[in-house]
Structure formats: C-alpha cells, structure tokens
Scaffold this active site. Structure first.
Site, short mmCIF file in Angstrom:
data_model
loop_
_atom_site.label_atom_id
_atom_site.label_comp_id
_atom_site.label_asym_id
_atom_site.label_seq_id
_atom_site.Cartn_x
_atom_site.Cartn_y
_atom_site.Cartn_z
N SER A 254 29.25 47.69 -37.41
CA SER A 254 30.56 47.97 -36.86
C SER A 254 30.95 47.01 -35.74
O SER A 254 31.21 45.84 -36.00
CB SER A 254 30.64 49.42 -36.41
OG SER A 254 31.98 49.83 -36.28
N GLN B 279 37.11 54.16 -36.66
CA GLN B 279 37.41 55.57 -36.41
C GLN B 279 38.16 55.72 -35.09
O GLN B 279 37.96 54.93 -34.16
CB GLN B 279 36.13 56.41 -36.34
CG GLN B 279 35.48 56.67 -37.68
CD GLN B 279 34.86 55.43 -38.28
OE1 GLN B 279 34.18 54.67 -37.60
NE2 GLN B 279 35.11 55.20 -39.55
N LYS C 97 29.69 47.84 -42.05
CA LYS C 97 30.63 48.92 -41.75
C LYS C 97 31.92 48.29 -41.24
O LYS C 97 32.05 47.92 -40.08
CB LYS C 97 30.06 49.87 -40.70
CG LYS C 97 30.99 51.04 -40.37
CD LYS C 97 30.32 52.03 -39.42
CE LYS C 97 31.25 53.20 -39.12
NZ LYS C 97 32.42 52.80 -38.30
#
Length: 441
Positions: free
Chosen positions: A347, A376, A372
């Site tokens: 991420s 979010q 990833k």
C-alpha cells in the site's frame, strides 16, 4: 484521514455419532431393548415436533412479511425498494430475534448489544472486501491511539496471509515483548489463547492480541520448517512504535527504515534524513521491507522529501473522479538511493517505491511487493463508531495500478532467514549497502 491495513470461512463440524446410534440393523433380542428403542423413538419424535413447531413459527412470520410486501407493491404499483433497511428487512430481523430469544439453548449468551454490533459489521462484511471494516466505538478509539504511535500490545506488525487467510507476523519491533518471545516475520498465527484464529478478520486478530498492560496472550504459531506448532506466551505492554529508525553504515552510507506510515512518521523521517545528510552520507538505503502501509497523507509528505517535481500518485474513485498528489521538487534527493522491498511491503510503501521507480530516482532491491493498489477512507459516525471503506484505486506516476500484482525489484535478492536468525546477518541489507556504495563512487 485515509488509512489502510493489510487485509475465510470457519468450518462448523457436527458430531453425528449420537445420531447414528439411534438406528441399528441388529435384531432386538430382548423386550428391554425393544422398549429402549421405543423410548428413543419417542424422544426423537418430541425433538422433531419441536423443530417442526419452530419452522411453523418462522413460516408464519415470513408469510406475514410476504403478504405485507405484496400488499405494499399492489398499492404503490412500484418496484420493491433496493434499500437494505426496509419494512421487510425490519420484519425479518424481528423474526430472527424472536427465534433466537425463544429457542437458543444458551440463553445466558444472548447479548442484544453484540447482536446489534454484529448486524452492522455484517452489512460491511457483505461487500466481500477484506479491507472494508466496521469499527465499534472501542475499536475506533484503539485505532486512533495506534495512529498516534502508542498502544498496548506485543510489538509486532500483523497482516493477513494471502495463502492461508490466517494472521501473519509482518514485522517485529526491536526491544519489545514480541522480540523477547522469539516471534519472527512470516510466523502464522494459528491460535490466540487456545482458540483458532481461522475466520477472523485483521481487526479482530489485532483486538484479541492487544490488551491491558501486564497481561499475557498465548499464541500458537506455525513456522515454516518447524516440525510442530510453537507455543508462546507474550506479555503485553505499552508500545511506543518507532516508525522510523536510522544509522550511518560502512562506506559513509546512510540507512533509514520506515516501518509504517503513521501521523508521527513524517517528522520522524525528516529528522532521520537531516541526521544522515548532516553526517555526510554519500548514499542512502531506504528500507521499506515489511511496511504494511498506513496514512496516504504521510507517504505523500515523505515522498516530497525525495522526489523531483511532478506527480507522486493519483487516485480514481468509482465514478472516475481523479485526485492528484504532486511534489514541487524542492527537496529532491541528490545522492544515490537503494530501496529495500519485499512481499510484505504494501500500500503506502508501494506508493513510495513505485514513484521512486517511475522517476528513476533509486534502485529497488529485494523481492516483489504485496500488491495493494486500493485506498480506504475512515468514515466516523456520530455515535463514536466508524467504517473503513475502500473508496478508490491508486496509480503510480506512469499510470500503473499494482493491485494484486505488486512492484518488481530492479535487483532480485531473496532474504536468507537462516543467516539472519542464526547469525544476525541481513543479506538483503548487505547487498543494498554494496549496491549504493558502488553507485556513489
């Protein structure tokens, strides 16, 4: 605030042995045996009758629901609403609550508050996205404490293992209970306090491992290469997570490790970078191995300390709306750079590694990252709870989305775990120092 985590199904087994014993092919030799079978049959009939009564009860309630729904549609002559909350769903929830209240055998275990929280969590879980999670008020409070860099736990970073679905030790903080207990990166958490960890999402795994200072959590660990599970007792304590570590190494090479991207990480990184530059670093090794990600704003601010002028990353939501994060190039790094990555770098760490690779500002060394490429957002609710929801995908400056793909290193170097744990020798770091030293000549 935008954050992210590294993101099963449990098998319920029924013991049918007793049920099988109700029937026998052997002849009944004595009247006592015949009487016994009659009693068993009578008891079975009573149980079946009770189950049938339950089914009739539920059928009546659901029948009422159908009739109400049909009447409603006939009166409005419109298609049924697609909202989750409707008269039908409320009626069904009442029916389920009534059935549990009347027939669940462990009445003392029925907790209305838990039912309500479970219902909310179930709505989010129905998305099938391991990164979208509902947080209770207590869980949300703990989450906020973690982003401040202080929490009560064991001092290990945890992610979800893509292969097994169990929790995995993603990294161990030095001088913490996790290190003292002998936990290692890539250890699989099989049980927590004697209970299987299968089927638990990341939030629940972390919640069960964390606890009051001075208490103990017992972990059953699967470690590749070991003949049996490892049993470890780990004492919880206050953990002040050092998200950035740095030192000067041989050949005047600076070393900075970022373990995750929290609110405190930006200033810690600036201090570390200033320290190695003041010490006259001829090159820099940036260690992003096993960094699970964190705050998007934090990684963007850190990227601005290294990259040239231009795009750092951009996101696109479901409607195609694009948000760009850019750098003015005022602090572009001018010394050779090697970035360490591995399969647990995810991420936010992939955002930084991807941008460095796209601009050619450094060499990536190690193994392919986690992959990833989604973002979010935490959405707090007015009652103190919150929802973490996947809201967009992110793209590197060259337009690459690395979700479920990862970022490949420029130089592949597999980690030698035996050398590290037996001799304390980090072969990847050694290779990075040699490579950046060669670049600095």
């Amino acid at each position: 605030m935008i954050v992210d985590n590294y993101g099963y199904s449990s098998n319920n087994e029924m013991n049918q042995g007793a049920g099988n014993q109700l029937y026998s092919n052997e002849p009944q030799r004595e009247s006592g045996q015949t009487k016994g079978m009659f009693l068993v049959g009578l008891l079975t009939g009573i149980v079946v009758s009770a189950l049938t009564a339950c089914c009739v009860f539920v059928g009546i309630r659901f029948g009422d629901m159908v009739q109400r729904s049909q009447a409603k549609q006939a009166s409005t002559e419109q298609a049924p609403a697609e909202n989750v909350v409707s008269d039908d769903t409320m009626a069904k929830l009442e029916a389920i609550e009534d059935v549990i209240g009347k027939y669940y055998y462990q009445e003392e275990d029925i907790n209305t508050d838990d039912m309500i929280e479970g219902m909310y969590a179930g709505v989010v879980a129905s998305l099938g996205d391991p990164y979208s999670v509902y947080y209770t008020a207590e869980e949300w409070k703990e989450m906020m404490q973690e982003t401040e860099g202080i929490y009560y736990g064991i001092g290990a970073y945890i992610s979800l293992d893509k292969t097994t679905g169990f929790g995995k030790i993603n990294g161990v903080i030095e001088n913490t209970p996790a290190q003292d207990a002998g936990l290692r990166e890539n250890d699989i958490i099989y049980k927590i306090d004697g209970e299987s960890a299968q089927g638990l999402d990341l939030t629940e795994i972390v919640s069960r491992i964390k606890g009051e200072e001075g208490t103990t959590v017992h972990l059953t660990i699967y470690r590749e290469g070991e003949k049996d599970y490892l049993e470890m007792d780990v004492v919880r304590k206050e953990i002040e997570s050092p998200t950035v570590n740095y030192e000067m190494m041989e050949n005047n090479i600076g070393y900075i490790q970022i373990t995750e991207f929290d609110d405190v990480t930006v200033n810690q990184f600036k201090e570390a970078l200033a320290a190695v530059q003041k010490a006259g670093a001829a090159g820099l090794v940036l260690d992003l191995r096993s960094n699970p990600g964190g705050s998007l704003s934090a990684v963007v601010d850190i990227s601005r300390q290294l990259l040239p002028e231009g795009l750092i990353v951009y996101t696109e939501d479901r409607s195609g709306e694009r948000v760009e994060y850019s750098c003015d190039g005022a602090h572009e790094i001018q010394i050779p750079l090697v970035v360490l990555i591995n399969g647990n770098s995810a991420s936010a760490s992939e955002i930084l590694a991807g941008a460095i690779k796209d601009y050619g500002k450094g060499v990536l060394l190690g193994t392919t990252t986690f992959g990833k490429g989604i973002v979010q957002r935490i959405l707090p609710l007015t009652d103190g709870t919150a929802i973490k929801l996947t809201v967009s995908a992110y793209y590197t400056p060259k337009g690459n989305n690395i979700h479920n793909i990862g970022i490949e290193p420029d130089i592949v170097c597999e980690f030698d775990g035996d050398a590290y744990y037996d001799e304390g020798f980090d072969n990847q770091l050694d290779a990075a120092v040699k490579e950046v030293s060669k670049m600095a000549r």
